[in-house]
Design a protein around this motif. Structure first.
Motif, PDB file in Angstrom:
ATOM      1  N   HIS A   1       0.812  -1.218   0.000  1.00 33.28           N
ATOM      2  CA  HIS A   1       0.000   0.000   0.000  1.00 33.28           C
ATOM      3  C   HIS A   1       0.843   1.266   0.000  1.00 33.28           C
ATOM      4  N   GLY A   2       2.088   1.214   0.466  1.00 31.26           N
ATOM      5  CA  GLY A   2       2.803   2.424   0.818  1.00 31.26           C
ATOM      6  C   GLY A   2       3.806   2.984  -0.156  1.00 31.26           C
ATOM      7  N   GLY A   3       3.915   2.468  -1.380  1.00 32.87           N
ATOM      8  CA  GLY A   3       4.976   2.922  -2.254  1.00 32.87           C
ATOM      9  C   GLY A   3       4.592   3.897  -3.346  1.00 32.87           C
ATOM     10  N   TRP A   4       3.343   3.847  -3.791  1.00 35.76           N
ATOM     11  CA  TRP A   4       2.977   4.609  -4.988  1.00 35.76           C
ATOM     12  C   TRP A   4       3.128   6.118  -4.780  1.00 35.76           C
ATOM     13  N   GLY A   5       2.820   6.625  -3.569  1.00 34.14           N
ATOM     14  CA  GLY A   5       2.910   8.061  -3.334  1.00 34.14           C
ATOM     15  C   GLY A   5       4.338   8.573  -3.421  1.00 34.14           C
ATOM     16  N   LEU A   6       5.270   7.862  -2.795  1.00 36.20           N
ATOM     17  CA  LEU A   6       6.675   8.256  -2.837  1.00 36.20           C
ATOM     18  C   LEU A   6       7.196   8.274  -4.265  1.00 36.20           C
ATOM     19  N   ILE A   7       6.898   7.219  -5.001  1.00 32.43           N
ATOM     20  CA  ILE A   7       7.404   7.105  -6.367  1.00 32.43           C
ATOM     21  C   ILE A   7       6.797   8.169  -7.272  1.00 32.43           C
ATOM     22  N   LEU A   8       5.503   8.403  -7.151  1.00 34.06           N
ATOM     23  CA  LEU A   8       4.830   9.394  -7.997  1.00 34.06           C
ATOM     24  C   LEU A   8       5.406  10.780  -7.767  1.00 34.06           C
ATOM     25  N   LEU A   9       5.574  11.167  -6.516  1.00 32.83           N
ATOM     26  CA  LEU A   9       6.112  12.497  -6.230  1.00 32.83           C
ATOM     27  C   LEU A   9       7.561  12.613  -6.697  1.00 32.83           C
ATOM     28  N   ALA A  10       8.344  11.550  -6.534  1.00 37.27           N
ATOM     29  CA  ALA A  10       9.739  11.593  -6.990  1.00 37.27           C
ATOM     30  C   ALA A  10       9.812  11.751  -8.505  1.00 37.27           C
ATOM     31  N   VAL A  11       8.928  11.081  -9.233  1.00 40.21           N
ATOM     32  CA  VAL A  11       8.899  11.221 -10.696  1.00 40.21           C
ATOM     33  C   VAL A  11       8.504  12.639 -11.090  1.00 40.21           C
ATOM     34  N   LEU A  12       7.493  13.195 -10.437  1.00 41.84           N
ATOM     35  CA  LEU A  12       7.073  14.567 -10.738  1.00 41.84           C
ATOM     36  C   LEU A  12       8.221  15.546 -10.500  1.00 41.84           C
ATOM     37  N   ILE A  13       8.925  15.374  -9.395  1.00 39.01           N
ATOM     38  CA  ILE A  13      10.049  16.253  -9.084  1.00 39.01           C
ATOM     39  C   ILE A  13      11.145  16.112 -10.133  1.00 39.01           C
ATOM     40  N   ALA A  14      11.484  14.871 -10.486  1.00 37.55           N
ATOM     41  CA  ALA A  14      12.562  14.633 -11.452  1.00 37.55           C
ATOM     42  C   ALA A  14      12.221  15.216 -12.815  1.00 37.55           C
ATOM     43  N   VAL A  15      11.006  15.025 -13.273  1.00 38.23           N
ATOM     44  CA  VAL A  15      10.597  15.549 -14.586  1.00 38.23           C
ATOM     45  C   VAL A  15      10.604  17.076 -14.586  1.00 38.23           C
ATOM     46  N   ALA A  16      10.027  17.678 -13.548  1.00 34.71           N
ATOM     47  CA  ALA A  16       9.941  19.141 -13.499  1.00 34.71           C
ATOM     48  C   ALA A  16      11.318  19.784 -13.407  1.00 34.71           C
ATOM     49  N   VAL A  17      12.157  19.272 -12.516  1.00 36.78           N
ATOM     50  CA  VAL A  17      13.483  19.868 -12.333  1.00 36.78           C
ATOM     51  C   VAL A  17      14.341  19.677 -13.580  1.00 36.78           C
ATOM     52  N   THR A  18      14.357  18.459 -14.117  1.00 39.69           N
ATOM     53  CA  THR A  18      15.183  18.188 -15.293  1.00 39.69           C
ATOM     54  C   THR A  18      14.712  18.988 -16.499  1.00 39.69           C
ATOM     55  N   GLY A  19      13.405  19.032 -16.712  1.00 40.48           N
ATOM     56  CA  GLY A  19      12.875  19.774 -17.853  1.00 40.48           C
ATOM     57  C   GLY A  19      13.168  21.263 -17.772  1.00 40.48           C
ATOM     58  N   CYS A  20      12.853  21.871 -16.629  1.00 39.93           N
ATOM     59  CA  CYS A  20      13.087  23.312 -16.482  1.00 39.93           C
ATOM     60  C   CYS A  20      14.574  23.641 -16.499  1.00 39.93           C
ATOM     61  N   ALA A  21      15.375  22.840 -15.805  1.00 37.39           N
ATOM     62  CA  ALA A  21      16.808  23.137 -15.718  1.00 37.39           C
ATOM     63  C   ALA A  21      17.499  22.980 -17.059  1.00 37.39           C
ATOM     64  N   SER A  22      17.094  21.991 -17.848  1.00 38.89           N
ATOM     65  CA  SER A  22      17.731  21.805 -19.154  1.00 38.89           C
ATOM     66  C   SER A  22      17.455  22.993 -20.070  1.00 38.89           C
ATOM     67  N   VAL A  23      16.228  23.502 -20.053  1.00 38.47           N
ATOM     68  CA  VAL A  23      15.892  24.663 -20.880  1.00 38.47           C
ATOM     69  C   VAL A  23      16.620  25.909 -20.382  1.00 38.47           C
ATOM     70  N   LEU A  24      16.630  26.118 -19.074  1.00 38.37           N
ATOM     71  CA  LEU A  24      17.323  27.278 -18.516  1.00 38.37           C
ATOM     72  C   LEU A  24      18.822  27.219 -18.783  1.00 38.37           C
ATOM     73  N   GLY A  25      19.398  26.011 -18.669  1.00 37.93           N
ATOM     74  CA  GLY A  25      20.827  25.870 -18.921  1.00 37.93           C
ATOM     75  C   GLY A  25      21.185  26.167 -20.361  1.00 37.93           C
ATOM     76  N   ALA A  26      20.377  25.647 -21.288  1.00 41.19           N
ATOM     77  CA  ALA A  26      20.630  25.936 -22.702  1.00 41.19           C
ATOM     78  C   ALA A  26      20.436  27.421 -23.002  1.00 41.19           C
ATOM     79  N   LEU A  27      19.415  28.011 -22.389  1.00 41.08           N
ATOM     80  CA  LEU A  27      19.174  29.431 -22.601  1.00 41.08           C
ATOM     81  C   LEU A  27      20.313  30.268 -22.021  1.00 41.08           C
TER      82      LEU A  27
ATOM     83  N   ALA B   1      20.346  23.574 -13.259  1.00 39.26           N
ATOM     84  CA  ALA B   1      20.481  24.478 -14.400  1.00 39.26           C
ATOM     85  C   ALA B   1      21.924  24.923 -14.577  1.00 39.26           C
ATOM     86  N   ARG B   2      22.627  25.086 -13.484  1.00 42.31           N
ATOM     87  CA  ARG B   2      24.040  25.459 -13.575  1.00 42.31           C
ATOM     88  C   ARG B   2      24.849  24.354 -14.237  1.00 42.31           C
ATOM     89  N   VAL B   3      24.524  23.105 -13.911  1.00 44.74           N
ATOM     90  CA  VAL B   3      25.195  21.977 -14.553  1.00 44.74           C
ATOM     91  C   VAL B   3      24.905  21.961 -16.047  1.00 44.74           C
TER      92      VAL B   3
END
Length: 264
Positions: free
Chosen positions: A62-88, A143-145
């Protein structure tokens, strides 16, 4: 199919699938009692009981889906925004200076401390507050990376040709630069996923107000630590689940990045 990719991704796939379908296939309800507190594994309770006599195996499912879902959301948002900002930032050096200063400020205030300040002072934010802190404090450093890696890419001939040809900044970033930074994109996604799991688990472990429920893996580790010598599986099972997912996803992302680069 590449055997290395399967070996890296299979552990995470097994745990993630179990976490997603777990609430529907768990043999018992979260609060179902199977015996004495910290009872050892037996027939019908393969992982024994926790501190309240609840079935560890059912709570694990019962206890794993919430942790995994939030971690995926964080990873997608941070990677997506940071990659665009870094290229810009590589295309606009002045913006690069701003990103560097933002990363310096983010490093000065640890994400865990920011998590305590935000979630404790804004308890109704719940899981949203955890995700917000992880994204806000993850983007500047990442983004700095990306900016450092994008600088030589921005100086290549095909990027210069696209800019001189009048192509828009968005076209240059998404069609010319990011496809040539795939290895870094995958690597950063893996690292951000691990960071997301760490922050979400920390929030649950510290009893910060979130909406992940009372049976998530981090809470299981926290609540059952006192009985680890009586029934180690009450602590080891959720700890292993968190570790396996984090490590396996990180290894798989890095391998996918190298594979994509090798195909160019």
């Amino acid at each position: 199919m590449n055997r290395g990719l399967v070996l890296r991704g299979l552990p995470a796939l097994v745990v993630v699938v179990a976490a997603v379908v777990g609430p529907w296939v768990a043999p018992r309800a979260v609060d179902a009692t199977v015996g004495m507190p910290f009872a050892v594994p037996r027939a019908g309770a393969p992982l024994g009981a926790d501190r309240l006599g609840h079935d560890v195996f059912s709570r694990l499912l019962h206890g794993g889906w919430g942790l995994i879902l939030l971690a995926v959301l964080i990873a997608v948002a941070v990677t997506g925004c940071a990659s665009v900002l870094g290229a810009l930032a590589a295309l606009r050096p002045r913006l690069g200076v701003v990103i560097e200063r933002g990363a310096d400020l983010a490093i000065l205030l640890p994400a865990v401390l920011a998590l305590l300040l935000v979630v404790a002072s804004w308890p109704e934010s719940g899981a949203f507050g955890v995700v917000l802190v992880a994204i806000v404090f993850g983007i500047p450093y990442s983004a700095r990376v990306f900016a450092a890696a994008a600088t030589p890419v921005a100086a290549t001939g095909y990027v210069e040709a696209a800019r001189l040809g009048g192509e828009s900044t968005g076209y240059v970033i998404f069609r010319e630069m990011l496809p040539n930074m795939r290895e870094l994109v995958f690597a950063q996604f893996g690292l951000r996923f691990v960071e997301g799991m760490y922050l979400v688990s920390t929030a649950a472990f510290l009893r910060l107000p979130t909406s992940l429920g009372a049976s998530n893996w981090a809470v299981m580790v926290r609540d059952n630590a006192s009985g680890i010598l009586l029934n180690p599986w009450a602590v080891l099972a959720p700890s292993l689940a968190i570790g396996v997912v984090a490590v396996s996803v990180n290894l798989l992302a890095a391998a996918l990045g190298r594979r994509e680069v090798g195909r160019r």
